[in-house]
Design an enzyme around this catalytic site. Sequence first.
Site, PDB file in Angstrom:
ATOM      1  N   CYS A 113       0.997  -1.127   0.025  1.00  0.00           N
ATOM      2  CA  CYS A 113      -0.107   0.046   0.094  1.00  0.00           C
ATOM      3  C   CYS A 113       0.866   1.263   0.042  1.00  0.00           C
ATOM      4  O   CYS A 113       0.432   2.372  -0.310  1.00  0.00           O
ATOM      5  CB  CYS A 113      -0.895  -0.124   1.281  1.00  0.00           C
ATOM      6  SG  CYS A 113      -2.173  -1.503   1.169  1.00  0.00           S
ATOM      7  N   HIS A 246      -3.204   7.321   2.462  1.00  0.00           N
ATOM      8  CA  HIS A 246      -3.718   5.940   1.889  1.00  0.00           C
ATOM      9  C   HIS A 246      -4.929   5.750   2.186  1.00  0.00           C
ATOM     10  O   HIS A 246      -5.369   5.835   3.237  1.00  0.00           O
ATOM     11  CB  HIS A 246      -2.477   4.781   2.439  1.00  0.00           C
ATOM     12  CG  HIS A 246      -3.174   3.436   2.139  1.00  0.00           C
ATOM     13  ND1 HIS A 246      -3.491   3.238   1.012  1.00  0.00           N
ATOM     14  CD2 HIS A 246      -3.302   2.411   2.987  1.00  0.00           C
ATOM     15  CE1 HIS A 246      -4.102   1.775   1.029  1.00  0.00           C
ATOM     16  NE2 HIS A 246      -3.853   1.490   2.224  1.00  0.00           N
ATOM     17  N   ASN A 276     -10.057   0.033  -0.107  1.00  0.00           N
ATOM     18  CA  ASN A 276      -8.535   0.088  -0.028  1.00  0.00           C
ATOM     19  C   ASN A 276      -8.049  -0.649  -1.279  1.00  0.00           C
ATOM     20  O   ASN A 276      -8.281  -1.856  -1.587  1.00  0.00           O
ATOM     21  CB  ASN A 276      -8.278  -0.809   1.056  1.00  0.00           C
ATOM     22  CG  ASN A 276      -6.491  -0.676   1.429  1.00  0.00           C
ATOM     23  OD1 ASN A 276      -5.783  -0.289   0.494  1.00  0.00           O
ATOM     24  ND2 ASN A 276      -6.169  -1.125   2.431  1.00  0.00           N
TER      25      ASN A 276
END
Length: 319
Positions: A113, A246, A276
């Site tokens: 990520c 993020h 996500n």
Amino acid sequence: MFARIAGTGSYLPGTPVTNDDLVARGIDTSDEWIATRTGIRSRHLAPPETSSSDLAYEASLRALASAGVDASEIDLIVVATSTPDYVFPSVACLLQGRLGNRGATAFDVQAVCSGFIYALTIAEKFIRAGGHRRALVVGAEVFSRILDWQDRSTCVLFGDGAGAVVLEAAEKPGILASALHADGAHHGILSVPGNVCGGKVIGDPFLRMDGQAVFRFAVRVLSEVAGECCASAGVAPADIDWLIPHQANMRIIEATARKLGLGMERVIVTVDDHGNTSAASVPLALDAAVRDGRVQRGQKVLLEGVGGGFTWGAVLLEF
């Protein structure tokens, strides 16, 4: 020689899959359970025939158009992904072929990520070294391929997508500072602990996560690396126009903003729309904010990410 973002682009496959859609598919959950814990309302899931390079290609076309640049003018392609099409060649090389670019340096970066933050930082160093003048930096993921759809604690969190930027040489600084870190001692709290050997899956091929441990770690390191990046540039967090973190979980985003003393009105949030998307989440959010007019030229924008490994990092830029 400095580097600045000349254009942005993004792509989400198919139609949104809502929380209620997941319930209809037989997952033991509810819209209320997901939304109150994560802020996620929907995500996009790529069809089986669509790969990370397909998503990267669509996002790249949009970024190139935004920058007014032809693919032939790109001399560096860096793709951040944890879900490549193949063991090899890299997604970057596959993307290069689709774009009709020949001769550019092309490679993938695997930092989960944090991948886009890593890739953007690497591309900036290439440009500042003087060997390259125009880079295509992409985050692309099909995380739906590595999810256990019987595990409601993880399968509801992730989605597929891609985001891209064109980074080019400039006379004035665009990227003001960056900071990257990793600590492999924490690899066990978020991982896909399997691989392929002799044509068979060895270990566990699905994403596994200790949610509480990830939350505590993420909030701490995101606030620390943001402060480190700002200090390096001589910019106070209060002087940042936009924080683009993020897009993992609304609670993590809110907790990080509080630690930095930033109100949520200065934080770009898109996690509700696409969940996500790992390395794609930061460039997806950046492109959304550029296209709807929130992020303007001359503003200071802080990008940051944290992911399995554990990896984390931040980039402070003047857009």
